[in-house]
Design a protein around this motif. Structure first.
Motif, short mmCIF file in Angstrom:
data_model
loop_
_atom_site.label_atom_id
_atom_site.label_comp_id
_atom_site.label_asym_id
_atom_site.label_seq_id
_atom_site.Cartn_x
_atom_site.Cartn_y
_atom_site.Cartn_z
N GLY A 281 51.90 44.08 -14.82
CA GLY A 281 50.87 44.99 -15.33
C GLY A 281 51.12 45.47 -16.75
O GLY A 281 50.29 46.17 -17.31
N PHE B 104 46.75 52.56 -12.13
CA PHE B 104 47.26 51.88 -10.95
C PHE B 104 47.55 52.87 -9.83
O PHE B 104 47.14 52.66 -8.69
N GLY C 140 43.13 47.32 -14.27
CA GLY C 140 44.30 47.14 -15.14
C GLY C 140 44.04 46.09 -16.20
O GLY C 140 44.36 46.26 -17.38
N CYS D 182 47.83 52.66 -18.06
CA CYS D 182 47.82 51.59 -17.07
C CYS D 182 48.53 52.04 -15.80
O CYS D 182 48.05 51.81 -14.68
#
Lengths: 286, 294
Positions: free
Chosen positions: A111, B276, B210, B272
């Motif tokens: 990510g 998440f 994301g 981010c």
């Protein structure tokens, strides 16, 4: 009334499926349409194999293809052993809880935004490479490939882990019953059985490496010629698109980026169908 | 004896690889935080403006990241809004309605779509914007709307795939119960199958969020610019965090601007992470909600 609603819903689902699959076709069609004048002008052969010399009217994308190839293959070279080791660690070598924690960590790593890899690469790795080799600016194939390698390692590791997980439970039980240690099980049972899935993982990771824009754009130096060593700068197809987009809309330079787009698209398609073919043959043999 | 050595080497090699990856990523993020943590404060986001007044849009922010953060957030929300209905409907069609042969063909399409590099999708978005500009209206150019549509193309496969996988993973007895009680196919899908697979669907949406927040290649081609202030409408250009970071890395004029780049990187990373974890939280809460509905 109820029947009607059922029918409308089914049609709506079908319609969205058709709409989203037509996007795939529309993208290719649009790019071929836009790039057509240039391709017609010099022929596909000229476009793909001639050097880039805008002032002489030559708009070949050969150097970019070579740049993309060099950077993505080199990054694969870095990422493959790393991913192999990490997936071994998660799959069997590390104790179970540690392995699970490590896997979670690697999932998180996927990510991390690409632009951050590029940003840190510029200010951390580029000076190191420059000092170490005492050549050029440090913006080169090696730097980009190193960072790209770190970026694709988590993805590749997860692909490998998935292919380990798909091995039938009975194989593992058989190895356990024969008294194999975890490492022996890994080397002689899991690895041979997971070969096909791992090949898929490598191919998909190559696709990711080729498709990445930011790292190559920020770290590879973007020189338009075929590099002679890994310490020289190079430009990838993706970076070329990003750099030329500001040019005049009607110019041949601008048209050449659609050729890059078509090449990237066709490469993606080849990767996809190769992976589909491989998993299909595997399904029929087992 | 020789085999033993191979086994021992494998263990050694694996630990070395794991450590190397961990230390590389720690070095990467550690460097970012050590160099940049000083720059992370309210002034980084709001510049000289008063934070509350800036959030209420009463004061323009000139020297801060506020416009970029707002740009990124609105971009993410817009793209997700486009992608969710179409993606979910397509996933439902693939899992519940499609014939095996139609499914194989559609599967191939979405596999290709999932693999298309984001810059190619950005290029498509850009030329689409230029096409509209030439043929329909002078007012349309690269803008927030075009970016969000292109981004939604990028994340569509994630949503389709996870919806499909979640629905297909539901065991047969659950699938048949409502049908046996006289529910129609549609009722079964909306009242039983989707609530049951909400966790899987949400994880696809998390991935999509994301991806939207971090993608730079699409937006740099379709309307993100370095400084324009808050986006005024969906037809205007906008600032976005990842593009700002890219821009600073190549165009910074002085150390102060560079520090802003470090700050922006940390904020993007945190954003981010927050997206998440919020989405994970929602996912837990949603499945809970779906299970204990009256």
């Amino acid at each position: 009334m109820k029947k009607c609603r059922e029918l409308v819903a089914e049609r709506a689902f079908l319609l969205s499926a058709l709409a989203s699959s037509s996007i795939t076709v529309a993208i290719l069609a649009f790019m071929v349409f836009m790039g057509l004048p240039l391709m017609r002008q010099g022929g596909l052969y000229q476009l793909l194999l001639k050097p880039w010399a805008p002032y002489q009217g030559s708009f070949g994308i050969y150097p970019m293809i070579m740049g993309t190839g060099a950077i993505s293959l080199l990054s694969l070279l870095f990422a493959f052993p790393l991913s192999l080791g990490c997936s071994f660690l998660i799959g069997s070598i590390a104790p179970k809880p540690a392995g699970r924690g490590f896997r979670r960590l690697i999932e998180l790593m996927t990510g991390i935004p690409t632009v951050i890899y590029g940003f840190v690469g510029i200010f951390l790795l580029v000076p190191i490479v420059r000092e170490l080799f005492q050549r050029g600016s440090g913006l080169c194939i090696l730097t980009a490939a190193l960072v790209l390698g770190i970026m694709i390692t988590p993805t590749m590791t997860l692909f490998f882990c998935d292919s380990f997980d798909r091995i039938p439970r009975t194989y593992l039980d058989a190895a356990d019953a024969l008294g194999a240690s975890p490492v022996q099980k890994l080397l002689y049972v899991i690895l041979p059985a997971a070969k096909n899935g791992m090949l898929n993982g490598v191919i998909l990771s190559l696709g990711r490496a080729v498709g990445d824009t930011l790292i190559a754009l920020m770290l590879a130096g973007n020189a338009v010629r075929v590099a002679e060593s890994v310490l020289e700068p190079a430009r990838t197809l993706t970076a070329h698109i990003a750099l030329v987009i500001a040019a005049d809309y009607e110019s041949p330079e601008f048209r050449s980026i659609f050729a890059c787009g078509v090449v990237l698209y066709l490469f993606t398609m080849a990767v996809t169908f190769l992976v589909r073919y491989l998993s299909f043959t595997k399904d029929t043999t087992v | 004896m020789k085999l033993r050595t191979l086994e021992r080497l494998t263990v050694l090699f694996s630990w070395a690889a794991g450590l190397l990856l961990l230390s590389a990523v720690t070095l990467l993020l550690g460097y970012l935080f050590v160099k940049g943590y000083e720059s992370v404060n309210l002034a980084l986001i709001f510049g000289e403006a008063a934070p509350l007044r800036a959030i209420l849009l009463q004061e323009r922010v000139f020297n801060g990241l506020f416009p970029a953060i707002v740009g990124t957030l609105s971009l993410v929300i817009l793209s997700i809004v486009w992608a969710i209905p179409i993606g979910m409907a397509t996933g439902i069609y693939l899992a519940e309605y499609a014939e095996p042969r139609a499914k194989r063909v559609l599967d191939a399409f979405f596999d290709v779509l999932a693999g298309i590099p984001s810059i190619v999708i950005g290029l498509f978005g850009f030329s689409f914007a230029v096409f509209l500009h030439k043929h329909y209206s002078d007012r349309i150019g690269p803008c927030l709307l075009i970016s969000s549509i292109a981004l939604s193309f990028l994340v569509l496969p994630y949503i389709i795939r996870t919806t499909q996988a979640a629905l297909e993973g539901i065991p047969r007895d659950i699938r048949l119960t409502a049908l046996a009680l006289g529910a129609t196919k549609l009722q079964n899908i909306f009242l039983v199958l989707i609530p049951k697979s909400l966790a899987g669907i949400m994880s696809g949406i998390i991935l999509a969020i994301g991806r939207c927040a971090e993608d730079t290649a699409v937006i740099m081609l379709t309307g993100a610019v370095a400084s324009t202030g808050l986006p005024r409408s969906v037809f205007s250009q906008y600032e976005a965090l990842p593009f700002y970071i890219y821009y600073i890395s190549s165009q910074y004029a002085d150390p102060a601007e560079l520090m802003q780049g470090y700050g922006a990187s940390i904020i993007l990373l945190l954003l981010c992470a927050i997206l998440f974890s919020v989405a994970y939280g929602i996912r837990k809460g949603l499945t809970h909600f779906a299970f204990y509905r009256p």
